[in-house]
Structure formats: C-alpha cells, structure tokens
Motif scaffolding. Structure first.
Motif, PDB file in Angstrom:
ATOM      1  N   LYS A  11      13.595  29.153  -3.390  1.00 19.13           N
ATOM      2  CA  LYS A  11      12.353  29.908  -3.202  1.00 19.13           C
ATOM      3  C   LYS A  11      11.871  29.789  -1.757  1.00 19.13           C
ATOM      4  CE  LYS A  11      10.252  29.958  -7.777  1.00 19.13           C
ATOM      5  NZ  LYS A  11       9.184  29.393  -8.612  1.00 19.13           N
ATOM      6  N   THR A  45      12.544  15.887  -1.449  1.00 22.24           N
ATOM      7  CA  THR A  45      12.661  17.337  -1.205  1.00 22.24           C
ATOM      8  C   THR A  45      11.344  17.939  -0.719  1.00 22.24           C
ATOM      9  OG1 THR A  45      14.282  17.429  -2.969  1.00 22.24           O
ATOM     10  CG2 THR A  45      13.397  19.524  -2.239  1.00 22.24           C
ATOM     11  N   TYR A  72       6.803  25.796  -0.820  1.00 29.21           N
ATOM     12  CA  TYR A  72       7.987  26.657  -0.805  1.00 29.21           C
ATOM     13  C   TYR A  72       8.410  27.083   0.614  1.00 29.21           C
ATOM     14  CZ  TYR A  72       7.245  26.782  -5.803  1.00 29.21           C
ATOM     15  OH  TYR A  72       7.089  26.413  -7.115  1.00 29.21           O
ATOM     16  N   TRP A 120      21.695  21.381   5.441  1.00 27.64           N
ATOM     17  CA  TRP A 120      21.790  22.833   5.685  1.00 27.64           C
ATOM     18  C   TRP A 120      21.956  23.138   7.168  1.00 27.64           C
ATOM     19  CZ3 TRP A 120      17.523  20.428   3.538  1.00 27.64           C
ATOM     20  CH2 TRP A 120      16.364  20.389   4.293  1.00 27.64           C
TER      21      TRP A 120
END
Ligand SMILES: C[S@@+](CC[C@H](N)C(=O)[O-])C[C@H]1O[C@@H](n2cnc3c(N)ncnc32)[C@H](O)[C@@H]1O
Length: 352
Positions: A11, A45, A72, A120
């Motif tokens: 998201k 997270t 988000y 990432w």
C-alpha cells in the motif's frame, strides 16, 4: 485529504487534492517508545526512530487502531516529495509529514526513510548496476510501461531535494562514526543502526524544523521555557572570545619563542594592545639610539639612565645638550679675548 492505495510496494499514501510546498500533511501517529521498549520491539516495519536530547525515541505505527493513514507512506530516497519532521509541542515530540514541493492531486506521497541498507534499495541498486547506462534513468521500468505518474513528476522536482538528500547522507556517516570512535554507541544505538537511518538524521533536520516552528510559535506565544532559555545565550560572546583568543596567543607565543618575554612584558600582556605597541616602538627607538652611541663609546651613565626615559625626553635632552655646548664655546671665546687684553695691558704697564 489522503487515502491509501495499492502500489507495487504494497500500500502507498496518496493525496486526493493538490498540496503546496511546505504544508503539513498529517501526523505519524502510533505508540511512542523509548529505552527498553524500543529495544525489545521485533516488528520494525512501521517503526520510525529519532533522537531527542541524545536519547533514541520511536513511534511504532504497526497497530492500525492507534495509527493513522501516514503509516502507508513508502520510501523514496532520490526524489521524495515529502519529509518527516520532528516537531516539539510543549516539550513533547511528534512526527509530522511535510511537503517539500508543490504536489498535484492523486500523487503518491513518499519520503526518504534514510535507510540505505534497506532490502528494497539494495535490490534496486543491484538492478541498476546490471542495467545498461541508457536505461539506468528509467530503471528499465519505462520499457515495461511501469513508470508511474509520481516518477515522471519526480523528475521535475527541485534540485535541492536531491542535494538535501546527498548532504544528509555523509552527515549520518559522520555521526555514527563519531560516536563509534568515542565508544559511545550503546546497545540501543547499535539496534538503531539497523533501523532506517532517516530516523536519527531527521532528528537533526527536525531540530531545524522545530526552530522554525518555535519561531512560528513565538508569534503565537507558544515558545517553551527551554526554547526561551536558549534564546538568551549570548552568541556574540562566544564569537568575540574566539576572535580575541588566537590573537593574544599569537602575541605571547611570538615573544616567548624568542625567550624575549620580560616581567614587564608579561605584565604588559594585561594592558591594552595599543599600550604594548607604544612601548615597543619606544623601546626600539631607544635601543637604536643607544646602540649608535655605544659604538662610538659615547654612552655616559646619564645616557644609560636616559634610556629609561621616553624617546622624546632623550631627543630633547640631546638637542638641549648640543645647544648648551655651543653656548659655552661662545663664552669661552670672550673669556680668552679678555685675558689676552689684560695680558697686553700688563705688558705695556711693565714696559713703562
Ligand atoms: C511504513 S511501511 C509503508 C507501507 C507499506 N507499503 C504497506 O503496504 O503497509 C514500510 C514498508 O513498506 C515497504 N516499502 C516502503 N518503501 C518501499 C520501496 N521504495 N520499495 C519497496 N518496498 C518499500 C517495505 O516493506 C517497508 O518495510
């Protein structure tokens, strides 16, 4: 107004309306943690860590019930359109997301996590390093029609966003290095090094932000006691002290190196600089004068004494001395003439 929407990174946070640069989008809400609580957290997270007064604090937005939609917001380190700011309100710290450029409606809001070791980022960088140069900019995603509106928009972002990112990255290295060198890194901090670095760094930019805000709040009479105290510190005093210290050191060093510092001079160091300069020029002058005469063996006891007198006294004395010598020569001439006349008269009388 913001909403969450699916992206290729799970998201994401999107704005439903255009927002101008410098606006607060909302608060990064969650559980406020510090010390042991922070150390014991296993799911990071949604954890944002920052430093306040040398201590690490965190806001954990993993509980949906406690947190808001800002949880988000995804990471963007090369062309972010927002940044997280630490804001002090009545002695308590809060995190707010702030726009760093004008943002059109329906744009994903992303900020720099300052987390260079994130999985990432590593995979994207790896991907880039194996991608031919011409496609590096688009990351190969353009070829696959994957470039989002945000990415296109990001290319139009002001250069300072990129520069800010660059200038903060070395700072983080310096900070962690500095502490490690001094053995100051606590277990908690070691833990923190595994967390997004932005947390710690942003605290620095947050300081600025809080200053900006405090200015704003001053207008509204909201400045805390601590902030008022800080404003009382005399910055100029420090600057003045710094600018005078090296000068006085140089002066004393110069003379001390040559073993030339006399008791008088030591005392003189307490005097205003102009006094020392006057003294020096006077000393040089009198030394030159006495040297000149000493070479000719002409220095009398009186003159040695005279070296203690101000230069003008010596000069006056000299010119006075010369003048009186000339005068006495003139009187001696008249006296000789009178004696010769007397001698002549005695001789004439004797002859008669
Ligand atoms: C605070 S959450 C952001 C919201 C998250 N995407 C979600 O669906 O809940 C942080 C997590 O999102 C993912 N993420 C954030 N930015 C990313 C990015 N640029 N690329 C890939 N994954 C990202 C990572 O898994 C990270 O741990």
């Amino acid at each position: 107004m913001c909403k969450s929407q699916a992206t290729k990174h799970g998201k994401g946070l999107f704005t439903t309306e255009a927002i101008i640069k410098g606006q607060y989008v909302g608060e990064y809400k969650g559980r406020h943690l510090s010390g042991k609580e922070l150390d014991e957290l296993t799911n990071e997270t949604y954890l944002y860590v920052y430093r306040l007064n040398g201590k690490l604090h965190g806001i954990d937005a993993s509980d949906e019930a406690l947190s808001g939609i800002l949880r988000y917001a995804n990471d963007e380190w090369r062309s972010p359109n927002t940044r997280m700011e630490k804001v002090m309100i009545e002695g308590k710290s809060f995190l707010f997301l702030k726009t760093i450029c004008d943002i059109p409606a329906n744009t994903e809001l992303r900020y720099d996590y300052n987390f260079p070791d994130s999985p990432w980022r590593e995979s994207i960088l790896e991907e880039e390093s194996t991608t031919p140069a011409s496609t590096e900019m688009s990351n190969g995603r353009e070829e696959n029609g994957e470039v989002s509106e945000l990415e296109h928009h990001a290319q139009d972002l002001p250069v300072h966003s990129i520069l800010e990112e660059e200038s903060t990255t070395p700072a983080s290295t310096e900070m962690s290095n500095g502490r490690e060198e001094n053995g100051e890194v606590s277990e908690l901090e070691h833990h923190a090094q595994d967390l997004p670095v932005h947390s710690i760094l942003e605290e620095e930019s947050a300081t600025t932000a809080s200053t900006e805000m405090s200015n704003g709040r001053e207008e509204n009479g909201e400045v805390s006691e601590l902030e008022h105290h800080a404003q009382d510190l005399p910055v100029h005093s420090i600057l003045e002290e710094e600018s005078t210290t090296p000068a006085s050191t140089e002066m004393s060093n110069g003379r001390e190196e040559n073993g030339e510092v006399s008791e008088l001079e030591h005392h003189a160091q307490d005097l205003p600089v102009h006094s020392i300069l006057e003294e020096e020029s006077a000393t040089t002058a009198s030394t030159e004068m006495s040297n000149g005469r000493e070479e000719n063996g002409e220095v009398s006891e009186l003159e040695h004494h005279a070296q203690d007198l101000p230069v003008h006294s010596i000069l006056e004395e000299e010119s006075a001395t010369t003048a009186s010598t000339e005068m006495s020569n003139g009187r001696r001439g008249n006296h000789t003439h009178f004696c010769s006349l007397l001698f002549y008269l005695v001789c004439v009388l004797n002859l008669q």
